[in-house]
Enzyme design. Structure first.
Site, short mmCIF file in Angstrom:
data_model
loop_
_atom_site.label_atom_id
_atom_site.label_comp_id
_atom_site.label_asym_id
_atom_site.label_seq_id
_atom_site.Cartn_x
_atom_site.Cartn_y
_atom_site.Cartn_z
N LYS A 1 15.45 5.33 6.83
CA LYS A 1 14.65 6.56 6.85
C LYS A 1 14.76 7.32 5.53
CE LYS A 1 16.60 8.40 10.46
NZ LYS A 1 17.64 7.42 10.70
N ARG B 1 27.67 -3.91 2.96
CA ARG B 1 27.71 -2.76 2.05
C ARG B 1 29.15 -2.35 1.78
NH1 ARG B 1 23.78 1.93 3.61
NH2 ARG B 1 25.28 2.36 5.22
N ARG C 1 15.83 15.57 17.63
CA ARG C 1 16.88 14.67 18.11
C ARG C 1 16.84 14.48 19.61
NH1 ARG C 1 20.88 13.44 14.33
NH2 ARG C 1 20.87 14.82 12.53
N ARG D 1 32.88 5.61 2.31
CA ARG D 1 32.91 6.85 3.10
C ARG D 1 33.58 6.57 4.44
NH1 ARG D 1 26.75 8.12 3.41
NH2 ARG D 1 27.40 8.10 5.56
N ARG E 1 27.98 6.07 16.00
CA ARG E 1 26.74 6.77 15.63
C ARG E 1 25.52 6.12 16.27
NH1 ARG E 1 27.06 6.23 9.54
NH2 ARG E 1 24.97 7.07 9.55
#
Length: 193
Positions: free
Chosen positions: A13, A127, A88, A139, A150
């Protein structure tokens, strides 16, 4: 051009929003950024939000909708905007629809980036590996376990928003697993028709 981009974390996104922002000269609106700006500017709705946040509470949908309503009146949004990460919930989608209607505005498109969850997990692992090999820092929330959490939160809270817009005949889907350029072309095709 008034758009909503839907899709789970890692679907692309942000990448597609940046391209749309440049192509159509419209802002990408993040509710978190808008909330912080409204608080900093001490707008009436920002002061309400600050009071709630200072007490440790979650900002209500009414306050968030008020912040979005104020933000889309700013000069840079006169040609439209991209909502990324909002709505959301179905309640937020309904409130957004009502607010836009009160301003005689409609959404031009609601586009969902469809992705394969396992492929997304593999993408995150790759990644992380590439970042570590290059000597970078990963992170805390960019690891497979945090990503799964998530993703689950997205499925429970936000995926029903797709069904809401599909029920209204407004949802268009794009294969988010395609190469970035192909995803951009698919979105352009939807927006041009």
């Amino acid at each position: 051009m008034r758009l909503i981009l839907l899709g789970p974390p890692g679907a692309g996104k942000g990448t597609q929003s940046a391209r749309l922002k440049q192509k159509y000269n419209i802002p990408q609106l993040s509710t978190g950024d808008m909330l912080r700006a409204a608080v900093a500017a001490q707008t009436p709705v920002g002061l309400q939000a600050k009071a709630v946040m200072d007490s440790g509470g979650l900002v209500s949908d009414d306050i968030v909708i008020g912040i979005v309503a104020d933000r889309i009146e700013e000069p840079d949004a006169k040609n439209g905007f991209i909502l990324d990460g909002f709505p959301r919930t179905v309640a937020q989608a309904e409130a957004l629809q009502k607010m836009l209607g009160s301003k005689n505005m409609n959404l031009d498109a609601v586009i969902e980036l469809k992705v394969d969850e396992q492929a997304l997990l593999d993408r995150i692992k790759t990644r992380v590996d590439e970042t570590l090999k290059a000597g970078g820092t990963v992170r805390a929330d960019d690891n497979p376990d945090a990503f799964k959490t998530r993703l689950e939160a997205y499925k429970v809270q936000t995926a029903p928003v797709s069904h809401y817009y599909a029920g209204k005949g407004a949802l268009k889907s794009v294969d988010g697993m395609a190469p970035i350029e192909s995803v951009t072309q698919a979105i352009d095709h939807i927006l041009e028709h």
